[in-house]
Structure formats: C-alpha cells, structure tokens
Enzyme design. Structure first.
Site, PDB file in Angstrom:
ATOM      1  N   ASN A  19       0.869  -1.164   0.000  1.00  9.84           N
ATOM      2  CA  ASN A  19       0.000   0.000   0.000  1.00  9.84           C
ATOM      3  C   ASN A  19       0.913   1.223   0.000  1.00  9.84           C
ATOM      4  O   ASN A  19       1.679   1.441   0.939  1.00  9.84           O
ATOM      5  CB  ASN A  19      -0.913   0.000   1.229  1.00  9.84           C
ATOM      6  CG  ASN A  19      -1.821   1.222   1.276  1.00  9.84           C
ATOM      7  OD1 ASN A  19      -1.373   2.345   1.116  1.00  9.84           O
ATOM      8  ND2 ASN A  19      -3.103   0.997   1.520  1.00  9.84           N
ATOM      9  N   GLU A  30      -3.858   1.833  -3.067  1.00  6.96           N
ATOM     10  CA  GLU A  30      -3.940   3.259  -2.734  1.00  6.96           C
ATOM     11  C   GLU A  30      -2.987   4.076  -3.610  1.00  6.96           C
ATOM     12  O   GLU A  30      -2.091   4.765  -3.125  1.00  6.96           O
ATOM     13  CB  GLU A  30      -3.683   3.492  -1.234  1.00  6.96           C
ATOM     14  CG  GLU A  30      -4.492   4.653  -0.716  1.00  6.96           C
ATOM     15  CD  GLU A  30      -4.509   4.787   0.799  1.00  6.96           C
ATOM     16  OE1 GLU A  30      -5.050   5.814   1.251  1.00  6.96           O
ATOM     17  OE2 GLU A  30      -4.029   3.898   1.525  1.00  6.96           O
ATOM     18  N   ASP A  63      -4.324  -4.636   1.021  1.00  6.99           N
ATOM     19  CA  ASP A  63      -4.694  -4.038   2.296  1.00  6.99           C
ATOM     20  C   ASP A  63      -6.148  -4.397   2.554  1.00  6.99           C
ATOM     21  O   ASP A  63      -7.050  -3.899   1.893  1.00  6.99           O
ATOM     22  CB  ASP A  63      -4.494  -2.523   2.199  1.00  6.99           C
ATOM     23  CG  ASP A  63      -4.938  -1.786   3.445  1.00  6.99           C
ATOM     24  OD1 ASP A  63      -5.403  -2.443   4.401  1.00  6.99           O
ATOM     25  OD2 ASP A  63      -4.831  -0.545   3.463  1.00  6.99           O
ATOM     26  N   ASP A  72       2.794   4.775   4.982  1.00  9.30           N
ATOM     27  CA  ASP A  72       2.462   4.388   6.352  1.00  9.30           C
ATOM     28  C   ASP A  72       2.301   2.869   6.475  1.00  9.30           C
ATOM     29  O   ASP A  72       2.097   2.355   7.570  1.00  9.30           O
ATOM     30  CB  ASP A  72       1.217   5.116   6.861  1.00  9.30           C
ATOM     31  CG  ASP A  72       0.024   5.005   5.928  1.00  9.30           C
ATOM     32  OD1 ASP A  72       0.181   4.527   4.784  1.00  9.30           O
ATOM     33  OD2 ASP A  72      -1.089   5.423   6.331  1.00  9.30           O
ATOM     34  N   HIS A  73       2.393   2.169   5.346  1.00 11.12           N
ATOM     35  CA  HIS A  73       2.429   0.708   5.302  1.00 11.12           C
ATOM     36  C   HIS A  73       3.841   0.248   4.945  1.00 11.12           C
ATOM     37  O   HIS A  73       4.630   1.008   4.372  1.00 11.12           O
ATOM     38  CB  HIS A  73       1.476   0.158   4.240  1.00 11.12           C
ATOM     39  CG  HIS A  73       0.031   0.402   4.515  1.00 11.12           C
ATOM     40  ND1 HIS A  73      -0.846  -0.603   4.866  1.00 11.12           N
ATOM     41  CD2 HIS A  73      -0.709   1.542   4.471  1.00 11.12           C
ATOM     42  CE1 HIS A  73      -2.054  -0.101   5.021  1.00 11.12           C
ATOM     43  NE2 HIS A  73      -2.007   1.197   4.787  1.00 11.12           N
TER      44      HIS A  73
END
Length: 260
Positions: free
Chosen positions: A8, A36, A149, A248-249
């Site tokens: 992601n 994303e 995700d 953030d992943h």
C-alpha cells in the site's frame, strides 16, 4: 521461484519521491501488487506505468487522489479483470486481477470504515459481495494469490493495542468473524501466518501517523497475501520491509516454490 510483493503506497507519487522505485528495482519480483495509488492515468510517469522489466496494469478510482490499485507483472497476462462488476465498488478502484493459464494474481483494497458510519456501512457491503466472489475464485480451477490491504486485523496478535480497538473499525468482531469464515469456511490460507504462526510486533504492516506509533511499533497487520491452499503450501519465505519508509504501510514479500 515466484516472488510476490504487496505494498500500500498511500499515493504512488509520494512513494516514488521516497525511493520506492529504486528499491523495487533490486527486489527481483515477479508480481508487485499496489494499493492506494491516489492517482489517475494522467498523473503517472513512465516509471510508474512500466518499471524496467515489468508490465503495469491499473484500476484507478474515479475520484481524484483516492484509492486505486495496480499490479506490475514480469509476464503479460492472458486477461486483465478490472473491478467486481458492482458500480459503487468499482468507482473506487479496489480490485484488479491478472489471469494466467494456471494462476490468478489479484490486488485488492478493502474499504476503511474509520472515517464514519457511512464508510463502515460501505465496508460491510463490500465484504458481503466479496465473500461471494472469494467463494467463486476458490473454485475457478486456477491457483490464486490475493494481495492487498484488507483493513482488518484478524486476531489479537495482529495489532499492538487490541484491547483498546475492539470497538474500532479494523478490529470489530463482525470484521474478524468474516475473515475467519474466509479462511475456515472457504478454505483460503493466510500465507504469512502459515509461515510465522506466532509472530507479533515483527508482523505489523501499518502504523498510524498519529502520536509515536511508528517509533513505538504500535502497529497493525492488515496487509495480507491470501492464497488457495495448493500455492499457499509452496510458500517458503515471508518478510516485511521496514528499513525505509515509502508509506504508512510496509511492503510484504513472499516467495513461493513455483512459477507462473
């Protein structure tokens, strides 16, 4: 060997600026499933569309700067399937399947319900439809790997603060029970958990940008590779890359003792 990466990116342009593509060039991946994208076709550079040695396929969201999934593949597929055939789901760019003779590789991005009740309702609607689709896929005659995700932490060991999140989207009892049914009733395998059944903090793939979540490793395991039993049994190694932060992943890489 077959190497599949799921990542992601929380915006492909942002991840590119943080060094994602130089890292990717060193991974020798056969498939890279992206979630994303937060981009449309016009936003994509040549490197984003087709990294060296890879073919790129994408399902963009209609809304600008939102959602979207993609797959990079070393070999061109026989067929590319965009979406699930449900207009309100497909408008958000959440499903892309590459079909080969014996295998399907899928990038999927389940909705998050954390922004309000209306989004949790949309998430439950997606889950209901997707369960039927998963039942169909497991009987399709091909080996299937679904990367992505899923926005659900399955068990208590899959997130740091499980007690404090039992009423929050991503760890709701209904969500966890649904994922258990995917594994137990439909027969799908959580490949990382098959290889690392007791891993806790090292298994996390997402950290909130709030507070000191990354620094304190207050994370969640919500990124999965979920596979049909035969190919899942061929998985030999799994790793989560945290030396650099593209998003953030963190990317999840799994090697399988097979080829596509």
């Amino acid at each position: 060997m077959l190497r599949i990466i799921s990542a992601n990116l929380n915006g492909i342009r942002s991840a590119a600026n943080k060094g994602f593509f130089p890292w990717l060039a060193q991974q020798n991946a056969d498939f890279v499933c992206l979630q994303e994208l937060k981009a449309q076709a016009a936003d994509m550079t040549l490197e984003m569309l087709n990294p060296p040695g890879l073919y790129g396929y994408f399902h963009y969201a209609e809304k600008k700067g939102y959602s979207g999934v993609g797959v990079y593949a070393r070999k061109q597929p026989l067929q590319v399937i965009e979406g699930l055939g449900v207009p309100e789901i497909d408008a958000e760019g959440r499903y892309l399947e590459l079909v080969y003779d014996t295998h399907s590789i899928i990038s999927v991005y389940l909705p998050s319900g954390s922004s309000g009740e209306h989004r949790q309702t949309a998430k439950f609607a997606f889950m209901e439809h997707f369960f039927s689709h998963l039942a169909h896929l497991v009987k399709c005659g091909r080996q299937v790997v679904l990367c992505g995700d899923w926005n659900i932490a399955h068990n208590e060991i899959d997130l740091k603060n499980w007690k404090g999140n039992m009423k929050n989207s991503g760890f709701l009892p209904e969500e966890r029970a649904w994922l258990t049914k995917v594994f137990n009733d439909l027969g799908w395998t959580d490949v990382y958990r098959r290889l690392h059944p007791e891993a806790t903090g090292e298994a996390y793939t997402w950290w909130s940008n709030r507070g000191q979540a990354w620094a304190k490793n207050v994370g969640w395991r919500i990124d999965y590779q979920i596979a049909t039993p035969e190919i899942a049994a061929l998985a030999t190694a799994a790793s989560i890359y945290k030396a650099e932060r593209f998003s953030d992943h963190a990317p999840l890489t799994i090697d399988y003792d097979t080829a596509v």
